[in-house]
Each structure stands twice: as structure tokens, then as C-alpha cells.
Motif scaffolding. Structure first.
Motif, short mmCIF file in Angstrom:
data_model
loop_
_atom_site.label_atom_id
_atom_site.label_comp_id
_atom_site.label_asym_id
_atom_site.label_seq_id
_atom_site.Cartn_x
_atom_site.Cartn_y
_atom_site.Cartn_z
N PRO A 12 0.81 -1.22 0.00
CA PRO A 12 0.00 0.00 0.00
C PRO A 12 0.85 1.27 0.00
N ALA A 13 2.02 1.24 0.62
CA ALA A 13 2.88 2.43 0.66
C ALA A 13 3.32 2.84 -0.74
N LEU B 281 -0.15 7.84 -5.80
CA LEU B 281 -1.44 8.53 -5.81
C LEU B 281 -1.33 9.92 -5.19
N GLU B 282 -0.56 10.05 -4.13
CA GLU B 282 -0.37 11.37 -3.52
C GLU B 282 0.41 12.30 -4.45
N GLU C 160 -7.47 14.87 -4.34
CA GLU C 160 -8.76 14.41 -3.81
C GLU C 160 -9.84 14.63 -4.86
N GLY C 161 -10.71 13.64 -4.98
CA GLY C 161 -11.81 13.72 -5.93
C GLY C 161 -11.48 13.18 -7.31
N LYS D 269 -9.12 5.62 0.61
CA LYS D 269 -8.62 6.22 1.86
C LYS D 269 -8.08 7.63 1.64
N LEU D 270 -7.59 7.90 0.43
CA LEU D 270 -7.03 9.21 0.12
C LEU D 270 -8.06 10.18 -0.46
#
Length: 99
Positions: A28-29, A35-36, A41-42, A61-62
Motif C-alpha cells: 500500500p505504501a 497517488l499522492e 482528492e476527488g 482512503k485518500l
């Protein structure tokens, strides 16, 4: 020039016994890092090879909208049970989507 990412390779969610020998999940990391970096967001994140849903779960989650496609019915059902929106995973392939 070389870039190296140092990330935890930890799966916090154990797989059910029927999938134990088929664990092909990315950490996941790793998903979180990209993704970050490349989404906000959105945003919609599409995973055409959803596997066990790591990308979709991290996206959720993000605050992203994770949508996925998984060919193996048992995996798709497993992912649907983990997501907040079970309709964000489709079981099938490109032929099914074209119908």
C-alpha cells in the motif's frame, strides 16, 4: 542518475485462506506514494487489473474515486466486500465492457 524509493513492504490486511498462495499485492505504501504525487482528492483512479484491490482501497482512503476491473470472479467479490462502494469494481474483461 538513480532514484530509489524506500517504502514499507507491509500488508496490513491478511488475505482469506483461499487466496493465501496467490498474494500478488503491491505494498500500500507504493500505491500511496504515487497517488499522492500524481492525483488529487476527488480524482478518479482506474485500475484495469485490480487483483486484490490495493489501489482501489488506497485511493478510497485518500479521497479519490477508485474504479477497477478484475477478471477473476472470486477476487472481484473479495474486493467488492472491502470497498465502500461495491459497484466500483467490475468483474470481467474488455469484451464484457463492450457488450
Amino acid at each position: 542518475m538513480k532514484t530509489v524509493l524506500m517504502l514499507d513492504n507491509v500488508q496490513r490486511t491478511p488475505l482469506p485462506p483461499q487466496f493465501a498462495r496467490d498474494d500478488v499485492r503491491y505494498p500500500p505504501a507504493l500505491v500511496r506514494r504515487f497517488l499522492e504525487e500524481y492525483t488529487q482528492e476527488g480524482d478518479v483512479v482506474f485500475d484495469p487489473f485490480a487483483g486484490f484491490g490495493t489501489t482501489l482501497l488506497v485511493a478510497e482512503k485518500l479521497g479519490r474515486i477508485g474504479l477497477g476491473l478484475e477478471y477473476v470472479p472470486k477476487r472481484a467479490a473479495y474486493i467488492a466486500g472491502l470497498l465502500s462502494h461495491e459497484d466500483h469494481i467490475i468483474c470481467g474483461d474488455a469484451r464484457r465492457l463492450a457488450e
